[in-house]
Design a protein around this motif. Structure first.
Motif, PDB file in Angstrom:
ATOM      1  N   TYR A 156      -0.733   3.026  -3.788  1.00 55.06           N
ATOM      2  CA  TYR A 156      -1.311   2.672  -5.198  1.00 55.06           C
ATOM      3  C   TYR A 156      -1.908   4.062  -5.493  1.00 55.06           C
ATOM      4  O   TYR A 156      -2.495   4.788  -4.820  1.00 55.06           O
ATOM      5  CB  TYR A 156      -2.497   1.380  -4.824  1.00 55.06           C
ATOM      6  CG  TYR A 156      -1.884   0.087  -4.819  1.00 55.06           C
ATOM      7  CD1 TYR A 156      -1.592  -0.595  -5.785  1.00 55.06           C
ATOM      8  CD2 TYR A 156      -1.676  -0.308  -3.533  1.00 55.06           C
ATOM      9  CE1 TYR A 156      -0.967  -1.937  -5.673  1.00 55.06           C
ATOM     10  CE2 TYR A 156      -1.116  -1.431  -3.190  1.00 55.06           C
ATOM     11  CZ  TYR A 156      -1.009  -2.380  -4.331  1.00 55.06           C
ATOM     12  OH  TYR A 156      -0.508  -3.723  -4.033  1.00 55.06           O
ATOM     13  N   TYR A 157      -1.851   4.303  -6.812  1.00 60.98           N
ATOM     14  CA  TYR A 157      -2.325   5.529  -7.327  1.00 60.98           C
ATOM     15  C   TYR A 157      -3.237   5.063  -8.397  1.00 60.98           C
ATOM     16  O   TYR A 157      -2.993   4.137  -9.420  1.00 60.98           O
ATOM     17  CB  TYR A 157      -1.335   6.242  -7.984  1.00 60.98           C
ATOM     18  CG  TYR A 157      -1.756   7.408  -8.633  1.00 60.98           C
ATOM     19  CD1 TYR A 157      -2.276   8.675  -7.913  1.00 60.98           C
ATOM     20  CD2 TYR A 157      -1.706   7.611 -10.092  1.00 60.98           C
ATOM     21  CE1 TYR A 157      -2.416   9.666  -8.721  1.00 60.98           C
ATOM     22  CE2 TYR A 157      -2.112   8.892 -10.894  1.00 60.98           C
ATOM     23  CZ  TYR A 157      -2.687   9.899  -9.861  1.00 60.98           C
ATOM     24  OH  TYR A 157      -2.745  11.042 -10.671  1.00 60.98           O
ATOM     25  N   ARG A 158      -4.575   5.603  -8.326  1.00 64.85           N
ATOM     26  CA  ARG A 158      -5.632   5.281  -9.421  1.00 64.85           C
ATOM     27  C   ARG A 158      -6.192   6.308 -10.053  1.00 64.85           C
ATOM     28  O   ARG A 158      -6.486   7.383  -9.272  1.00 64.85           O
ATOM     29  CB  ARG A 158      -6.558   4.464  -8.546  1.00 64.85           C
ATOM     30  CG  ARG A 158      -6.184   3.063  -8.164  1.00 64.85           C
ATOM     31  CD  ARG A 158      -5.875   1.904  -9.439  1.00 64.85           C
ATOM     32  NE  ARG A 158      -5.503   0.705  -8.926  1.00 64.85           N
ATOM     33  CZ  ARG A 158      -4.250   0.344  -8.971  1.00 64.85           C
ATOM     34  NH1 ARG A 158      -3.284   1.057  -9.335  1.00 64.85           N
ATOM     35  NH2 ARG A 158      -3.935  -0.885  -8.785  1.00 64.85           N
ATOM     36  N   ILE A 159      -6.711   6.313 -11.240  1.00 69.50           N
ATOM     37  CA  ILE A 159      -7.318   7.448 -12.029  1.00 69.50           C
ATOM     38  C   ILE A 159      -8.572   7.022 -12.554  1.00 69.50           C
ATOM     39  O   ILE A 159      -8.937   5.496 -12.952  1.00 69.50           O
ATOM     40  CB  ILE A 159      -6.569   7.902 -13.167  1.00 69.50           C
ATOM     41  CG1 ILE A 159      -5.203   8.220 -12.912  1.00 69.50           C
ATOM     42  CG2 ILE A 159      -7.320   8.759 -14.093  1.00 69.50           C
ATOM     43  CD1 ILE A 159      -4.253   8.559 -13.994  1.00 69.50           C
ATOM     44  N   GLY A 160      -9.881   7.872 -12.596  1.00 73.36           N
ATOM     45  CA  GLY A 160     -10.997   7.478 -12.796  1.00 73.36           C
ATOM     46  C   GLY A 160     -11.445   8.306 -14.007  1.00 73.36           C
ATOM     47  O   GLY A 160     -11.059   9.606 -14.002  1.00 73.36           O
ATOM     48  N   GLY A 201     -10.855   4.175 -11.598  1.00 72.20           N
ATOM     49  CA  GLY A 201     -11.406   4.967 -10.422  1.00 72.20           C
ATOM     50  C   GLY A 201     -11.881   4.208  -9.014  1.00 72.20           C
ATOM     51  O   GLY A 201     -12.593   4.683  -8.213  1.00 72.20           O
ATOM     52  N   ARG A 202     -11.182   3.367  -8.922  1.00 73.79           N
ATOM     53  CA  ARG A 202     -11.259   2.335  -7.636  1.00 73.79           C
ATOM     54  C   ARG A 202     -10.034   1.550  -7.253  1.00 73.79           C
ATOM     55  O   ARG A 202      -9.230   1.386  -8.195  1.00 73.79           O
ATOM     56  CB  ARG A 202     -12.799   1.456  -7.926  1.00 73.79           C
ATOM     57  CG  ARG A 202     -12.521   0.270  -8.976  1.00 73.79           C
ATOM     58  CD  ARG A 202     -13.593  -0.460  -8.960  1.00 73.79           C
ATOM     59  NE  ARG A 202     -13.657  -1.731  -9.964  1.00 73.79           N
ATOM     60  CZ  ARG A 202     -14.351  -1.686 -11.018  1.00 73.79           C
ATOM     61  NH1 ARG A 202     -15.104  -0.563 -11.484  1.00 73.79           N
ATOM     62  NH2 ARG A 202     -14.395  -2.581 -11.875  1.00 73.79           N
ATOM     63  N   ILE A 203     -10.297   0.995  -6.111  1.00 72.32           N
ATOM     64  CA  ILE A 203      -9.414   0.127  -5.679  1.00 72.32           C
ATOM     65  C   ILE A 203      -9.690  -0.702  -4.482  1.00 72.32           C
ATOM     66  O   ILE A 203     -10.553  -0.165  -3.754  1.00 72.32           O
ATOM     67  CB  ILE A 203      -7.868   0.784  -5.313  1.00 72.32           C
ATOM     68  CG1 ILE A 203      -6.741  -0.231  -5.146  1.00 72.32           C
ATOM     69  CG2 ILE A 203      -8.042   1.656  -4.058  1.00 72.32           C
ATOM     70  CD1 ILE A 203      -5.240   0.419  -4.834  1.00 72.32           C
ATOM     71  N   HIS A 204      -9.172  -1.868  -4.484  1.00 72.70           N
ATOM     72  CA  HIS A 204      -9.725  -2.961  -3.422  1.00 72.70           C
ATOM     73  C   HIS A 204      -8.530  -3.048  -2.319  1.00 72.70           C
ATOM     74  O   HIS A 204      -7.474  -3.240  -2.695  1.00 72.70           O
ATOM     75  CB  HIS A 204     -10.259  -4.239  -3.765  1.00 72.70           C
ATOM     76  CG  HIS A 204     -11.410  -4.064  -4.831  1.00 72.70           C
ATOM     77  ND1 HIS A 204     -12.855  -4.071  -4.447  1.00 72.70           N
ATOM     78  CD2 HIS A 204     -11.304  -3.563  -6.083  1.00 72.70           C
ATOM     79  CE1 HIS A 204     -13.583  -3.896  -5.487  1.00 72.70           C
ATOM     80  NE2 HIS A 204     -12.722  -3.698  -6.511  1.00 72.70           N
ATOM     81  N   VAL A 205      -8.913  -3.266  -1.090  1.00 70.66           N
ATOM     82  CA  VAL A 205      -8.188  -3.707   0.134  1.00 70.66           C
ATOM     83  C   VAL A 205      -8.025  -5.135   0.332  1.00 70.66           C
ATOM     84  O   VAL A 205      -9.298  -5.627   0.460  1.00 70.66           O
ATOM     85  CB  VAL A 205      -8.608  -2.860   1.326  1.00 70.66           C
ATOM     86  CG1 VAL A 205      -7.530  -3.203   2.323  1.00 70.66           C
ATOM     87  CG2 VAL A 205      -8.467  -1.202   1.365  1.00 70.66           C
ATOM     88  N   PRO A 206      -7.128  -5.816   0.409  1.00 72.77           N
ATOM     89  CA  PRO A 206      -7.302  -7.435   0.740  1.00 72.77           C
ATOM     90  C   PRO A 206      -7.644  -7.598   1.882  1.00 72.77           C
ATOM     91  O   PRO A 206      -7.804  -7.028   2.840  1.00 72.77           O
ATOM     92  CB  PRO A 206      -5.850  -7.618   0.421  1.00 72.77           C
ATOM     93  CG  PRO A 206      -4.837  -6.511   1.050  1.00 72.77           C
ATOM     94  CD  PRO A 206      -5.773  -5.420   0.428  1.00 72.77           C
ATOM     95  N   VAL A 207      -7.972  -8.926   2.181  1.00 72.44           N
ATOM     96  CA  VAL A 207      -8.541  -9.474   3.245  1.00 72.44           C
ATOM     97  C   VAL A 207      -7.412  -9.389   4.543  1.00 72.44           C
ATOM     98  O   VAL A 207      -7.662  -9.444   5.757  1.00 72.44           O
ATOM     99  CB  VAL A 207      -8.925 -10.899   3.305  1.00 72.44           C
ATOM    100  CG1 VAL A 207     -10.339 -10.700   2.509  1.00 72.44           C
ATOM    101  CG2 VAL A 207      -7.701 -11.626   2.772  1.00 72.44           C
TER     102      VAL A 207
END
Length: 360
Positions: free
Chosen positions: A139-143, A269-275
């Motif tokens: 995954y690529y994220r921009i903030g 500017g963020r990303i979450h990891v699943p359980v």
């Protein structure tokens, strides 16, 4: 009789004397030859010493050139890695900003942790999947944020820091709408939007919604956390949003993400990891304009949102910094990566980007 013997003896002595003269002459000639040989030796030794000096200098030049070429090759490989990361979201037809990669994370020096017998680029091409798969991918994220505070740290999420789970730990059904009637499924503006994040079960989820202009459309997914909100279809060449496209709660009292007019995405500017997963971040880029800005990369395991992994600062000349971590930073299940900043002056602009490999 005696005179005869004396005469013969004198003749013999004269012959002996002549022989000694000849021996002396030969010895003198040998001495001259020895001197010449010694001179030749001295001259040849100087020549050999000079050749040896040249060889040592040449060895030094070769050592330097080999070292320089090694650094150049490494820089070229890192540049190739960046290029592959940059074009990865071009392969992603839903513009989710990510592309599937192999299950192994990429190390900080640009070398994949890779044991497959095939060449890495060939393997990369074979395992890259188009679409919106949510497992074992990059995954690529921009903030982004303008006018970063000079007195308190702020997230680089364009000012939309709230999450549905803050209002309800079990998540919320959300609402999407535009301020323009042209943002519809058949309109000239934005036609479809794409949402990505964590659903009520703690799993990564994606949802595509056809817009209906100013008419409110509710999500089919119950969302806990959000990290991507973007337009994936438009009705005009190189077009964007005709109005402001909002993602809110049902009561529309909280805006979780917004795509401004003429833009195509929210820079979270963020990303979450699943359980059921784990994440690895190996590269982080940040930059500032007009004023010094201090950046912090926050990695949060589970509910703890205050663990600082990295910190640095950029200058006022518009330069950016690219950090390759010595080893990928591990983010456990249910964790989060987000970037925050604080500025030295009131007029400023800050941006960041990073890649996160999530595998289950």
């Amino acid at each position: 009789m005696n005179d005869l013997l004396v005469h013969e003896l004198i003749q013999e002595l004269r012959k002996i004397n002549e022989n000694l003269k000849e021996v002396k002459h030969e010895l003198m000639q040998h001495q001259v030859q020895m001197r010449e040989i010694h001179q030749y030796y001295r001259e040849d030794k100087a020549t050999f010493d000079s050749i040896l000096s040249y060889l040592r200098d040449y060895q030094g030049i070769m050592d330097y050139q080999l070292s320089h070429d090694a650094r150049t090759d490494k820089e070229a490989m890192l540049g190739l890695k960046k290029m592959i990361m940059s074009i990865s979201d071009v392969w992603e037809t839903d513009r989710v900003g990510a592309s599937a990669l192999n299950n192994a994370p990429i190390s900080s020096d640009g070398t994949p942790i890779y044991t497959n017998a095939k060449p890495f680029l060939q393997y990369l091409a074979e395992v890259t999947n188009a679409g919106t798969n949510v497992t074992s991918r990059l995954y690529y994220r921009i903030g982004f944020l303008t006018n970063v505070s000079t007195t308190v740290q702020q997230f680089l999420d364009e000012g939309y820091s709230s999450e549905p789970a803050i209002s309800n730990p079990n998540g919320l059904v959300l609402r999407v709408f535009s301020s323009s009637p042209n943002d519809t499924a058949t309109g000239s503006g934005a036609q479809k939007i794409f949402i990505s994040g964590i659903d009520a079960s703690g799993m990564r989820a994606n949802e595509t919604i056809a817009l209906a202009g100013t008419t409110r459309v509710n999500t089919a997914t119950t969302w806990k956390y959000l990290d991507f909100f973007a337009i994936i279809a438009v009705g005009t060449y190189n077009g964007g949003a005709s109005g402001n496209i909002s993602l809110t709660n049902i009561g529309e009292s909280i805006t979780y993400a917004l795509i401004p007019t003429a833009r195509r995405s929210w820079r979270s500017g963020r990303i979450h990891v699943p359980v059921n997963g784990r994440g690895y971040i190996h590269q982080w880029v940040f930059g500032s304009f007009k004023n010094d800005v201090s950046f912090e990369l926050l990695v949060s395991p589970d509910t703890d949102k205050n663990i600082v992994i990295g910190r640095s600062a950029t200058n006022t000349t518009g330069q950016s910094t690219n950090i390759l971590f010595p080893a990928p930073i591990y983010i456990p299940s249910n964790g989060r990566v987000i970037v925050q900043a604080i500025a030295a002056g009131t007029v400023n602009q800050a941006d960041t980007s990073f890649s996160l490999h999530i595998t289950t």
